[in-house]
Motif scaffolding. Structure first.
Motif, PDB file in Angstrom:
ATOM      1  N   UNK A  84      25.844 -99.654 -25.740  1.00  0.00           N
ATOM      2  CA  UNK A  84      27.012 -99.221 -26.515  1.00  0.00           C
ATOM      3  C   UNK A  84      26.837 -97.762 -26.960  1.00  0.00           C
ATOM      4  N   UNK A  85      27.909 -96.984 -26.829  1.00  0.00           N
ATOM      5  CA  UNK A  85      27.879 -95.588 -27.231  1.00  0.00           C
ATOM      6  C   UNK A  85      28.247 -95.455 -28.715  1.00  0.00           C
ATOM      7  N   UNK A  86      27.929 -94.277 -29.270  1.00  0.00           N
ATOM      8  CA  UNK A  86      28.240 -93.998 -30.666  1.00  0.00           C
ATOM      9  C   UNK A  86      28.853 -92.611 -30.796  1.00  0.00           C
ATOM     10  N   UNK A  87      29.677 -92.452 -31.815  1.00  0.00           N
ATOM     11  CA  UNK A  87      30.143 -91.129 -32.229  1.00  0.00           C
ATOM     12  C   UNK A  87      29.487 -90.799 -33.557  1.00  0.00           C
ATOM     13  N   UNK A  88      29.046 -89.556 -33.682  1.00  0.00           N
ATOM     14  CA  UNK A  88      28.372 -89.113 -34.897  1.00  0.00           C
ATOM     15  C   UNK A  88      29.410 -88.524 -35.846  1.00  0.00           C
ATOM     16  N   UNK A  89      29.739 -89.302 -36.863  1.00  0.00           N
ATOM     17  CA  UNK A  89      30.759 -88.911 -37.839  1.00  0.00           C
ATOM     18  C   UNK A  89      30.087 -88.692 -39.185  1.00  0.00           C
ATOM     19  N   UNK A  90      30.165 -87.473 -39.701  1.00  0.00           N
ATOM     20  CA  UNK A  90      29.574 -87.158 -41.006  1.00  0.00           C
ATOM     21  C   UNK A  90      28.107 -87.567 -41.059  1.00  0.00           C
ATOM     22  N   UNK A  91      27.398 -87.260 -39.956  1.00  0.00           N
ATOM     23  CA  UNK A  91      25.953 -87.518 -39.825  1.00  0.00           C
ATOM     24  C   UNK A  91      25.616 -89.012 -39.729  1.00  0.00           C
ATOM     25  N   UNK A  92      26.610 -89.852 -39.559  1.00  0.00           N
ATOM     26  CA  UNK A  92      26.390 -91.287 -39.429  1.00  0.00           C
ATOM     27  C   UNK A  92      26.908 -91.760 -38.074  1.00  0.00           C
ATOM     28  N   UNK A  93      26.109 -92.507 -37.299  1.00  0.00           N
ATOM     29  CA  UNK A  93      26.586 -93.009 -36.005  1.00  0.00           C
ATOM     30  C   UNK A  93      27.540 -94.200 -36.185  1.00  0.00           C
ATOM     31  N   UNK A  94      28.669 -94.123 -35.499  1.00  0.00           N
ATOM     32  CA  UNK A  94      29.652 -95.206 -35.496  1.00  0.00           C
ATOM     33  C   UNK A  94      29.779 -95.730 -34.075  1.00  0.00           C
ATOM     34  N   UNK A  95      29.716 -97.046 -33.928  1.00  0.00           N
ATOM     35  CA  UNK A  95      29.795 -97.655 -32.604  1.00  0.00           C
ATOM     36  C   UNK A  95      31.158 -97.397 -31.979  1.00  0.00           C
ATOM     37  N   UNK A  96      31.144 -96.995 -30.701  1.00  0.00           N
ATOM     38  CA  UNK A  96      32.376 -96.759 -29.952  1.00  0.00           C
ATOM     39  C   UNK A  96      32.471 -97.805 -28.848  1.00  0.00           C
ATOM     40  N   UNK A  97      33.400 -98.732 -29.012  1.00  0.00           N
ATOM     41  CA  UNK A  97      33.597 -99.765 -27.998  1.00  0.00           C
ATOM     42  C   UNK A  97      34.238 -99.160 -26.759  1.00  0.00           C
TER      43      UNK A  97
END
Length: 910
Positions: free
Chosen positions: A1-14
């Protein structure tokens, strides 16, 4: 699973979200709603984020393209309660008005200063290209940039604090939601998402004028995800309208303009709703169009409404004196045709309504509205339930300027939610908003104006015609206001004013900032400039000779009472002209200076009763909670009302708790916010409530503490010695239970303008008021024109206002600055254009509101005045600022070039 780095926090990208825009992914998947949707096509900047140090429009970025990049949203700037220096500067400089575009502005400045700690004005303008603010906060943003840049460079910065600790009235306080605006925490209507919600998409008429033969509901219902098609076949048809009910709640029988809603398609997702709406088959039978006032006036023209008199929607006439004799004897006469264009509100937040079934068998409605109690009443009537089952949440308005009042969207969405038994929401897209919203009336004034050799105006004839579009909307108010103010702030004893609004198959004209008066004041102020030049008089002298003062007779026949200080505004402007503006022209002959004045009613006037209710509740901590459901759209009225409340009770401002969660369940019944009346109407009610509160506290204190106890200066004191007996916190403990007062204010009666201006004294002169009171403004515009290149740039504006007592000076200045900038846009460039009944100006790029690069030097001043008709001598300013700027621009253009124009926008006609 990929992630986007938002405000220094990784968020899972489905994987299924790869094609989703970053804007939707942030908002819908993760609740990061500080990033706003104003246009969804990258033109307004409200969706700005920072990607690897650069500002990007998140509405046009696909998530899959952002893997491995660092993304900062507005939620990532503050560290707990510690604001970023740019956010602190926005707060200190009072940037915010409605706040919808504020997060995008903050991020734009952060990225700019990180890359360039000492930006030039040109670099700032470039960074802000396409970052739009309809409230016109750019002047304040420039100050905030200067402050933040200095702090980030490590320089010492000292803020000015002009507040007097010994007073409340005349101090400047931040709005209660200011921090929420600069951090993105403030939730606007479209920021609410509910479980199991259905999404709606508007379907509009395909033709300006046609019979509505059929809508194929069944085929549309069979499409994926579709839950309901709302149209004349599936929802009750009632007639609606803010003043006169001449419009079906949804198209029925025939359509009269391309902004008419023929259906709303609701589906499980927004994509499904939009697809199904595009596939909905509607059958029409075309009818002959009426697309201009000229066509509407022709004998035998098709009727837009079968029961109207020759397509005339509204009439208003005022006549007095002997006009013909006055023209015959005049020393100078000018005449011409003056045209002001159709204007779109262009608020950055578009219309939105969400209805959620509640446990009372009714609805919780979240909506953009200037009158939540009106929405409650109309929705209850349509649903056939008691009003007590409906709670309307008046969400903060991301701008309005009159356009978010009187539309039936909350009612229709509530019916859909009731029918489906699940939340229903319609967030109107930018393109749809351009069709859905009403516009400012395009208006033509045919003027003949005369004066004697001393400059006294002796006669005015003004034949006014306006395109009201397909339905009445606010035209029954707009026309008498325009006619009432058609003389400008001048006494003219011989006049003939005739006004008509016509039905056409164009988009409906409605309420737009200052409605009626911008159009007619524009015309008279340009004509007066022509007359002054013909008489070889300066623009100040001719205005001073004719200017309204106490005892003057206004156009309507109303006698001007105490508290009106037009001439003081003119004096201030004349002084500024010689000190600062004339030297500009002496240095550069290509610069022209224009002068104009304006006046505007405060409260609606012209007849209907005006009243509202407010509440004051003593809280356990000894503070007083103010309950005033006065819609907030960047006007900051709640702050001024809290100041009025505090001063009336002898309390500090900090002792007032502002109930800013405006719900009909939580506040007493309130009127709609319009006509610059927020401060004076609710303020009058709060003054009365404070007196009742003080009396009840005194009565209770005498029972609980002793016969000499009295409430004075915010505490309980001994009436004889003045010694303090207790404060409100201890008093509340002794009282126990609730302690609240609710008060109603009803303003003095006003009258619709009489045709003879009350010369017959049908109404006693001392009683005959067409308006409660007026505010005044005079202004200067300096512009530089290049006739060879057909370019014009405004370089400096100054305006002096009579608004009585400025309760909160900085908030009042913000309103003035924004009004001036809006007036500049309308005078130079703005026009909402139609062709054959269809929209030409269908995007924010085509409809060009002022941007940072257009912002000139702006100064706002207030003349010293006290109006006894308002609380603490105060009046309103909301609609006043734009009035003199449009004519001043044309007058300045003549001063620069010798070319006389009588139409706006200027840049269209040079």
């Amino acid at each position: 699973m990929e992630h986007l780095l938002i405000n220094e926090t990784p968020y899972a990208l489905e994987e299924q979200d790869y094609e989703m825009t970053l804007l939707r992914w942030l908002r819908e998947r993760h609740g990061l709603t500080g990033t706003k949707c104003g246009c969804n096509v990258g033109q307004c900047g409200s969706c700005n984020v920072i990607v690897d140090g650069k500002v990007r429009r998140s509405c046009v970025l696909k998530c899959k393209t952002l893997l491995g990049k660092r993304i900062t949203t507005i939620e990532g700037l503050a560290r707990g309660e510690k604001l970023h220096p740019v956010q602190e500067s926005f707060l200190a400089c009072g940037v915010m008005q409605c706040g919808f575009c504020t997060p995008a502005q903050v991020l734009t400045v952060v990225a700019l200063l990180e890359a360039n700690p000492t930006p030039t004005r040109e670099e700032i303008d470039k960074a802000f290209k396409g970052v739009l603010c309809r409230c016109g906060s750019y002047v304040r943003v420039l100050k905030a940039i200067e402050r933040a840049a200095a702090i980030l460079r490590g320089e010492r910065w000292t803020d000015e604090n002009g507040n007097d600790p010994d007073r409340v009235i005349g101090n400047s306080y931040n709005m209660p939601d200011a921090v929420d605006k600069i951090t993105g925490r403030l939730k606007f209507c479209s920021d609410y998402y509910f479980e199991n919600q259905v999404y709606g998409k508007l379907v509009f008429a395909e033709y300006p004028h046609a019979k509505l033969v059929d809508i194929d509901v069944d085929t549309c219902m069979a499409l994926p995800g579709v839950q309901y098609v709302q149209c004349y076949k599936t929802t009750p048809i009632t007639m609606v309208g803010p003043l006169q009910k001449d419009m079906p709640i949804i198209a029925y029988g025939k359509v009269r303009h391309v902004g008419e809603v023929v259906a709303i398609v609701y589906a499980d997702t927004q994509e499904q709703a939009e697809y199904a709406a595009s596939r909905l088959k509607v059958t029409y039978e075309l009818l002959q169009n009426v697309l201009s006032v000229e066509q509407a006036r022709i004998s035998g023209a098709p009727l837009v409404h079968e029961d109207c008199d020759g397509n005339v929607s509204v009439r208003c006439t005022i006549r007095k004196g002997d006009v013909d004799t006055a023209f015959r004897d005049a020393a100078a006469v000018v005449q011409g045709e003056y045209y002001s264009q159709r204007i779109e509100h262009n608020y950055i937040e578009t219309e939105c309504s969400t209805a959620v079934p509640n446990d009372r068998g009714g609805m919780d409605i979240y909506t953009v509205s200037q009158g939540p109690f009106g929405e409650r009443a109309s929705t209850a009537a349509y649903l056939g339930i008691d009003e007590c089952r409906i709670n309307v949440h008046q969400t903060p308005l991301g701008g309005s300027f009159g356009g978010k009042d009187g539309h039936p969207l909350p009612v229709l969405v509530s019916y859909a939610a009731m029918k489906l038994g699940r939340p229903a929401s319609v967030a109107v897209s930018r393109k749809d908003s351009y069709r859905f919203s009403t516009k400012r009336h395009p208006w033509t004034c045919r003027i003949k104006l005369a004066a004697d050799k001393e400059g006294r105006i002796t006669a005015l004839k003004n034949d006014m015609v306006s395109d009201g579009g397909a339905y009445k909307s606010f035209s029954p108010r707009v026309l008498p206001q325009g006619v009432s103010y058609a003389t400008g702030p001048y006494e003219i004893l011989n006049m003939s004013l005739d006004g008509k609004v016509y039905y056409t198959n164009n988009l409906t004209s409605g309420a737009m900032r200052g409605y009626g008066s911008p159009q007619t004041i524009f015309a008279i102020e340009v004509a007066l400039d022509e007359l002054a030049r013909k008489l070889k008089m300066d623009p100040f002298t001719i205005r001073r000779i004719n200017g309204l003062r106490t005892g003057s007779e206004a156009a309507t026949g109303m006698i001007i009472p105490e508290g009106h200080a037009y001439l003081k505004t003119l004096d201030a402007v004349e002084k500024k002209y010689y000190e600062e503006f004339l030297p500009l022209k002496e240095q550069d002959p290509a610069i022209g200076i224009g002068v104009a004045s304006g006046w505007r009613h405060i409260l609606g006037g012209v007849g209907p009763a005006e009243e509202t209710r407010v509440g004051l509740e003593l809280l356990d901590d000894g503070r007083v909670q103010m309950k005033a459901c006065c819609a907030q759209m960047g006007n900051e009225t709640l702050v001024g009302l809290a100041q009025i409340t505090a001063a009336s009770l002898g309390l500090r401002y900090e002792d007032i708790d502002i109930l800013s969660d405006l719900q009909t369940d939580l506040t007493p019944w309130s009127a709609h916010v319009m006509a610059s009346r927020g401060l004076i109407l609710w303020g009058t009610a709060l003054e009365a409530a404070a007196k009742t509160f003080a009396r009840r506290v005194t009565e209770a204190a005498k029972r609980l503490i002793g016969g000499n106890a009295v409430f004075r200066d915010g505490k309980i004191v001994d009436e004889g010695t003045g010694w303090t007996l207790c404060g409100l916190k201890e008093f509340k403990e002794r009282v126990g239970g609730s302690f609240e007062v609710v008060e109603k204010a009803r303003m003095p009666r006003t009258y619709y303008p009489l045709e003879d201006a009350n010369r017959s004294r049908a109404i006693p002169a001392e009683e005959y008021r067409t308006h409660h009171t007026n505010s005044y403004v005079s202004a200067l515009v300096a512009l530089k024109a290049d006739p060879e290149k057909n370019t014009v740039r405004v370089i400096k504006m100054y305006a002096a206002f009579d608004v009585g007592t400025p309760i909160n000076p900085e908030a009042t200045k913000r309103q003035g600055e924004g009004g001036l900038l809006m007036g500049m846009g309308q005078g130079l460039r703005e026009e909402f254009e139609l062709e054959d009944g269809f929209i030409k100006t269908d995007s924010m790029v085509k409809y060009q509101i002022p941007q940072m690069a257009d912002t000139p030097e702006i100064e706002v001043a207030f003349v010293d005045n006290y109006d006894p008709s308002g609380p603490f001598g105060a009046k309103g300013i909301g609609e006043l600022g734009l009035l003199p700027i449009q004519p001043a621009i044309l007058n300045a253009y003549y001063d620069a070039t010798g070319v006389r124009l009588r139409k706006i926008p200027l840049l269209k006609y040079i």
